[in-house]
Motif scaffolding. Sequence first.
Motif, PDB file in Angstrom:
ATOM      1  N   ALA A 225       0.823  -1.210   0.000  1.00 35.23           N
ATOM      2  CA  ALA A 225       0.000   0.000   0.000  1.00 35.23           C
ATOM      3  C   ALA A 225       0.859   1.263   0.000  1.00 35.23           C
ATOM      4  O   ALA A 225       0.529   2.256  -0.643  1.00 35.23           O
ATOM      5  CB  ALA A 225      -0.933  -0.003   1.209  1.00 35.23           C
ATOM      6  N   VAL A 226       1.964   1.211   0.728  1.00 32.37           N
ATOM      7  CA  VAL A 226       2.928   2.313   0.716  1.00 32.37           C
ATOM      8  C   VAL A 226       4.127   1.850  -0.099  1.00 32.37           C
ATOM      9  O   VAL A 226       4.735   0.822   0.212  1.00 32.37           O
ATOM     10  CB  VAL A 226       3.367   2.700   2.145  1.00 32.37           C
ATOM     11  CG1 VAL A 226       4.452   3.777   2.092  1.00 32.37           C
ATOM     12  CG2 VAL A 226       2.170   3.168   2.953  1.00 32.37           C
TER      13      VAL A 226
ATOM     14  N   ALA B 150       2.106  -1.731   6.948  1.00 26.65           N
ATOM     15  CA  ALA B 150       1.553  -2.450   8.099  1.00 26.65           C
ATOM     16  C   ALA B 150       0.877  -1.487   9.067  1.00 26.65           C
ATOM     17  O   ALA B 150      -0.187  -1.787   9.628  1.00 26.65           O
ATOM     18  CB  ALA B 150       2.659  -3.238   8.805  1.00 26.65           C
ATOM     19  N   GLN B 151       1.481  -0.341   9.264  1.00 23.57           N
ATOM     20  CA  GLN B 151       0.891   0.648  10.167  1.00 23.57           C
ATOM     21  C   GLN B 151      -0.431   1.174   9.629  1.00 23.57           C
ATOM     22  O   GLN B 151      -1.382   1.397  10.397  1.00 23.57           O
ATOM     23  CB  GLN B 151       1.886   1.794  10.391  1.00 23.57           C
ATOM     24  CG  GLN B 151       3.102   1.388  11.219  1.00 23.57           C
ATOM     25  CD  GLN B 151       4.186   2.444  11.250  1.00 23.57           C
ATOM     26  OE1 GLN B 151       4.243   3.331  10.377  1.00 23.57           O
ATOM     27  NE2 GLN B 151       5.059   2.374  12.247  1.00 23.57           N
ATOM     28  N   TRP B 152      -0.511   1.361   8.324  1.00 17.48           N
ATOM     29  CA  TRP B 152      -1.767   1.793   7.717  1.00 17.48           C
ATOM     30  C   TRP B 152      -2.837   0.720   7.930  1.00 17.48           C
ATOM     31  O   TRP B 152      -3.972   1.012   8.294  1.00 17.48           O
ATOM     32  CB  TRP B 152      -1.559   2.094   6.234  1.00 17.48           C
ATOM     33  CG  TRP B 152      -2.762   2.658   5.523  1.00 17.48           C
ATOM     34  CD1 TRP B 152      -3.975   2.971   6.067  1.00 17.48           C
ATOM     35  CD2 TRP B 152      -2.851   2.973   4.133  1.00 17.48           C
ATOM     36  NE1 TRP B 152      -4.828   3.458   5.104  1.00 17.48           N
ATOM     37  CE2 TRP B 152      -4.167   3.478   3.911  1.00 17.48           C
ATOM     38  CE3 TRP B 152      -1.971   2.875   3.052  1.00 17.48           C
ATOM     39  CZ2 TRP B 152      -4.601   3.876   2.644  1.00 17.48           C
ATOM     40  CZ3 TRP B 152      -2.402   3.282   1.792  1.00 17.48           C
ATOM     41  CH2 TRP B 152      -3.693   3.771   1.590  1.00 17.48           C
TER      42      TRP B 152
ATOM     43  N   LEU C  42      -7.753  -1.317  10.532  1.00 11.63           N
ATOM     44  CA  LEU C  42      -8.393  -2.396  11.287  1.00 11.63           C
ATOM     45  C   LEU C  42      -8.887  -1.900  12.636  1.00 11.63           C
ATOM     46  O   LEU C  42      -9.971  -2.284  13.100  1.00 11.63           O
ATOM     47  CB  LEU C  42      -7.420  -3.559  11.460  1.00 11.63           C
ATOM     48  CG  LEU C  42      -7.168  -4.398  10.206  1.00 11.63           C
ATOM     49  CD1 LEU C  42      -5.912  -5.237  10.363  1.00 11.63           C
ATOM     50  CD2 LEU C  42      -8.376  -5.291   9.905  1.00 11.63           C
ATOM     51  N   LYS C  43      -8.106  -1.044  13.278  1.00  6.55           N
ATOM     52  CA  LYS C  43      -8.533  -0.488  14.559  1.00  6.55           C
ATOM     53  C   LYS C  43      -9.802   0.336  14.392  1.00  6.55           C
ATOM     54  O   LYS C  43     -10.747   0.229  15.192  1.00  6.55           O
ATOM     55  CB  LYS C  43      -7.420   0.369  15.161  1.00  6.55           C
ATOM     56  CG  LYS C  43      -7.743   0.896  16.551  1.00  6.55           C
ATOM     57  CD  LYS C  43      -6.559   1.658  17.132  1.00  6.55           C
ATOM     58  CE  LYS C  43      -6.864   2.145  18.545  1.00  6.55           C
ATOM     59  NZ  LYS C  43      -5.705   2.877  19.135  1.00  6.55           N
TER      60      LYS C  43
ATOM     61  N   LEU D 244       2.075 -10.377   9.098  1.00  7.60           N
ATOM     62  CA  LEU D 244       1.990 -10.937   7.750  1.00  7.60           C
ATOM     63  C   LEU D 244       2.579  -9.972   6.722  1.00  7.60           C
ATOM     64  O   LEU D 244       3.340 -10.375   5.834  1.00  7.60           O
ATOM     65  CB  LEU D 244       0.532 -11.250   7.394  1.00  7.60           C
ATOM     66  CG  LEU D 244      -0.094 -12.463   8.071  1.00  7.60           C
ATOM     67  CD1 LEU D 244      -1.596 -12.517   7.800  1.00  7.60           C
ATOM     68  CD2 LEU D 244       0.563 -13.762   7.596  1.00  7.60           C
ATOM     69  N   ILE D 245       2.232  -8.707   6.843  1.00  9.79           N
ATOM     70  CA  ILE D 245       2.764  -7.716   5.901  1.00  9.79           C
ATOM     71  C   ILE D 245       4.282  -7.623   6.028  1.00  9.79           C
ATOM     72  O   ILE D 245       4.992  -7.577   5.018  1.00  9.79           O
ATOM     73  CB  ILE D 245       2.102  -6.351   6.143  1.00  9.79           C
ATOM     74  CG1 ILE D 245       0.608  -6.415   5.803  1.00  9.79           C
ATOM     75  CG2 ILE D 245       2.792  -5.254   5.310  1.00  9.79           C
ATOM     76  CD1 ILE D 245      -0.187  -5.209   6.234  1.00  9.79           C
TER      77      ILE D 245
END
Length: 208
Positions: free
Chosen positions: A78-79, A92-94, A99-100, A115-116
């Motif tokens: 994604a990034v 992963a942070q995105w 998800l949060k 996983l990412i």
Amino acid sequence: MNTETASLFQSSWQRSWAALNLSPPGELQQRLLAAYAEPRRHYHTQQHLAECLAHFDAVWEQAQRPGELAIALWFHDAVYDIKGKDNELRSAQWAERALKDSGATEASRQRVSALIMATCHTAAPSDDDAKLLVDIDLAILGASPQRFAEYDRQVAAEYAWVPKLVYGFKRKQVLRSFLERETIYTTAHFHQRLEQQARSNLRRLTSA
């Protein structure tokens, strides 16, 4: 984007979130697809995402937590800053933030993040879902000779800013590292279907 790809994206998106019993933020899919369509990308594009999602469709039933694995695939590139060193971490942070916002548990968010991060390809994954995801991400190595050649051109275009001699040397180093592995693919499904073709593609490119 053709109709077939658009349909794949829509069905995968709905199936992924339904498997988690969650609803995604309203504009999230459009934001992700826009990221994969950034003009600086040549390989890490919607084409790559669609290929990954199609491969996952074939092994959905083999995943322990298919919803989480699917979301990880959606976010794994994604990034993508071609000169960046933390693309996987930022992706992963995105994913964790999205998800949060959707109400996912902390444990689920952490699993998707892990996983990412497995797509850094710095170590062989031990988790079964991570093995599937990594094999899916590397499935391009076992593509048809025509698609593999296209992939090689696409990667070269993303690294056009690197001097050609340096790029050629580094690129062969990376590809030879896959050839030197005992197995490129760690799951039975992808090993049986792609291992031989991947080694043929890699040998042809690294011996040129």
